[in-house]
Enzyme design. Sequence first.
Site, PDB file in Angstrom:
ATOM      1  CG  ASP A 181      10.864  29.152  -1.347  1.00 49.36           C
ATOM      2  OD1 ASP A 181      11.343  29.438  -0.170  1.00 49.36           O
ATOM      3  OD2 ASP A 181      10.480  28.140  -0.962  1.00 49.36           O
TER       4      ASP A 181
ATOM      5  CG  ASP B 240      14.324  26.890   4.674  1.00 45.33           C
ATOM      6  OD1 ASP B 240      13.436  27.545   5.425  1.00 45.33           O
ATOM      7  OD2 ASP B 240      14.111  26.791   3.813  1.00 45.33           O
TER       8      ASP B 240
END
Length: 745
Positions: A562, A500
């Site tokens: 997301d 990430d």
Amino acid sequence: MLGAILLCLLPTVALGQGDVKWITIDGDSAAPSFSLASCNISYQFHVDPLTLDLIHDHWGAYAAETVPQFDGVTGGWGGPYTYSLREFPDSGRGDFRIPTIHIEHSTGDTVSAFAYTSYEVSAGKPALPGLPATFGADGDVSTLTIHMYDNYSSIAADLYYSIFPRYNSVARSFRITNNGSEEVKILRASSWSIDMPNEELDMIDLHGDWASEARVNRRKVVYGEQGFRSTAGYSSHFHNPFLALVSPTTTEFLGSATGYSLIYTGSFAATVERWSTGWVRVLLGLNPLHLSWPVAPGETFTSPEVVSVFSNDKGLNGMSQSLHALYKNHLSRSNHTFETRPPLLNSWEGLGFDFNQTSMVHLAQQAAELGCSLFVNDDGWFGTTYPRDNDTLGLGDWTPQPAKFPDGLGPYVEEVTDITVANTTSKMTFGLWVEPEMVDPKSNLYNEHPDWAMHARSHNRTLVRNQLVLNLGLPDVQDYVISTIEKVLDSADISYIKWDNNRGMHELPSPAANHAYMLGMYRVIDNLTQAHPEILWEGCASGGGRFDPGLLHYWPQSWTSDDTDGLERLFIQFGTSYAYPPSSMGCHVSVVPNGQTGRTTPLAFRSAVASMCGSFGLELDPSDLEQADLDAIPGMIALQQQINPIVINGNFYRLATPDESNWPAAMFAYPDASSAVLFAFQVRSSLKPLPPPLKLKGLDPDAKYTVGNGTVGTTWSGSTLMNKGLSLSWPTVDYQSIILQLQKQ
Ligand SMILES: *[C@@H]1O[C@H](CO)[C@@H](O)[C@H](O)[C@H]1NC(C)=O
Ligand SMILES: *[C@@H]1O[C@H](CO)[C@@H](O)[C@H](O)[C@H]1NC(C)=O
Ligand SMILES: *[C@@H]1O[C@H](CO)[C@@H](O)[C@H](O)[C@H]1NC(C)=O
Ligand SMILES: *[C@@H]1O[C@H](CO)[C@@H](O)[C@H](O)[C@H]1NC(C)=O
Ligand SMILES: *[C@@H]1O[C@H](CO)[C@@H](O)[C@H](O)[C@H]1NC(C)=O
Ligand SMILES: *[C@@H]1O[C@H](CO)[C@@H](O)[C@H](O)[C@H]1NC(C)=O
Ligand SMILES: *[C@@H]1O[C@H](CO)[C@@H](O)[C@H](O)[C@H]1NC(C)=O
Ligand SMILES: *[C@@H]1O[C@H](CO)[C@@H](O)[C@H](O)[C@H]1NC(C)=O
Ligand SMILES: *[C@@H]1O[C@H](CO)[C@@H](O)[C@H](O)[C@H]1NC(C)=O
Ligand SMILES: *[C@@H]1O[C@H](CO)[C@@H](O)[C@H](O)[C@H]1NC(C)=O
């Protein structure tokens, strides 16, 4: 694969340098003409015999010869270079358009005078040192190298052109060598530059933000500059490093479309400039705000690569299919690229930071009962002095948190990988989240190495999500990241890594630090992926903040957004598909009401949307689900796994986009038309108008296909399905989905 394509072999040039296909050189040896061509595309330019500048002739559908440039151009205020179609426009000699290369010399001036000297051709394609790029064997690609030299500055420019005939694609990059005795600074470097004639054009790009990636933006190319850039240090959610130029009449299936993608993860700029002549200069490359790259005597600078694909009469779908196939076959080097991906359960939306070994193993057991075969422990597993129980601390300290995992990762992962996946004999596999390019000020790493975080003089270090960016341009930082991640991978049986990156850059020590960071980051990722090809690596950057071709070189998939709301995901995934294969998208089903949008959609709808991607997962705590949903999940996963091979290996067609239709639809078909899968959606319940028939693509018109959802099926011929189309019946309910499988008889 694009499938059974006849490679029309145009005359092969024997140039005394071996047979090199698809490249021809004509004319005067001091000022030759160059052509890269397959039977579908041509890229042509020539050397101006007077100035030795490179003149662009054509990029598009196949043309047998070069038609001389219109020579009636009457000059004006501009110098002669303003009124020519240039291939590698330098600056300072009267071309008043934006240059592709802009160099500041030690004298302070920025005038360059690159002139043609020679060329080389070779089968195959050389690697770009330190940078991700397309690759291919001798039979896949040929490369033309043009050498240019600036006598006044003693700077050489080598221009690389590679043609991939199977994908209607040309890749370009260049290398600058400082052959002088003083350092120079590269202020601008656009990997691709082309001057198009006066034609009506629309420009299409993908813009967005966190949780709203890849919105399709189409506009007319008017006079002046139009463009977009990232100054975020990374490719970013704001704009993707992709651009298409199409005819105003181009649609999904008709008309010409040229796509351009920059294979890079840092700041970038795309600029389209329509000049007085109506000509359109197209530039795609590094962002001048983050460049000023010094090149010392004897040193070189290599630009990242741009790939361009041309779709002559197949519209935007033709363009996307060429990019998808090129990326899968000649950009992604992971050996997982063509594999069915394991259905996973990710702990993030279910447990967040609030877990321990017992609760994680319990979640993994629930995942196995539902049919998931990969369990992913997301954020929150690390930090000793600064236990990562929330997002204010711990990043940088990649040691398991003793309170959560008293015996470390090894025994914990053994517990997980000892779980049997329901109704199978296979064991659960384990994946882990990391964010190695970041540091929290509250960490041992920051205490020991505050100088490793990006900073400029004594400016405050701007925090986002309480964290700072490590300067991966520094070799010590690169080595630290490699060795700490190696240590984590050695400590347990890890099959998957989610890498990430949750903020943009801040306070760069110099504009050049951005590209230096990228070279360092690529070194780190190249090292780790070479050492661990068995691991399934997934990129993530607060969703799709780094969904770019640079990282797809190393990692076969990237988290798309997301935002896991089913409806939003339709827009995001269709948008992302303009440039990237659905096989490279990570897509998960989460609970409702959705955490980001508050919207409630049926589980079947969310699952169908996520099944259109290469990597499918659940991102929830099964304990939060109602029994009916729990009962439905094993069947959903079984269906997803059944169709995953064609989602990964088939050709993708956008049949109707969510931007334009209340009934968006897409399908995948194997290149040999042996089978296909259709995904159809109804967004809002609607009494009138009725949904349009869905005309399918990619089938064999003469063959019969069984069309079914596993329960009921009928048989139709390919011609009926493609020309008459299917009329699906929808209930009067919002957010409906239908998945149909088609099998050739
Ligand atoms: C550059 O210098 C070389 C060597 O003196 C000469 O042969 C060449 O013609 C010059 N090129 C230009 C464009 O002036
Ligand atoms: C090239 O054109 C031929 C003939 O139209 C077509 O069959 C083929 O699919 C095209 N190839 C590519 C790579 O688009
Ligand atoms: C670099 O400069 C040297 C002498 O200054 C010259 O011999 C050489 O040919 C130059 N290199 C190129 C690529 O022109
Ligand atoms: C783990 O967490 C669960 C749920 O929060 C809690 O009930 C349990 O006591 C914890 N176990 C340990 C060993 O801390
Ligand atoms: C396992 O089999 C049982 C009995 O057929 C079924 O109810 C259940 O849904 C299956 N689970 C999975 C994950 O396939
Ligand atoms: C974050 O976690 C740390 C360590 O458990 C704790 O001391 C701190 O109070 C927490 N901060 C917030 C904002 O929750
Ligand atoms: C810089 O940081 C210091 C210490 O945290 C703070 O007091 C100051 O207000 C900050 N300055 C600016 C301009 O943000
Ligand atoms: C990775 O980096 C380490 C340490 O710098 C080095 O020893 C190793 O050879 C590298 N491995 C690869 C595959 O590049
Ligand atoms: C991927 O390649 C590596 C090394 O080449 C090999 O060890 C590994 O088994 C391969 N993985 C798969 C899934 O094929
Ligand atoms: C297939 O379609 C039939 C008829 O519409 C429906 O009753 C059935 O539930 C569907 N099955 C699946 C697995 O969606």
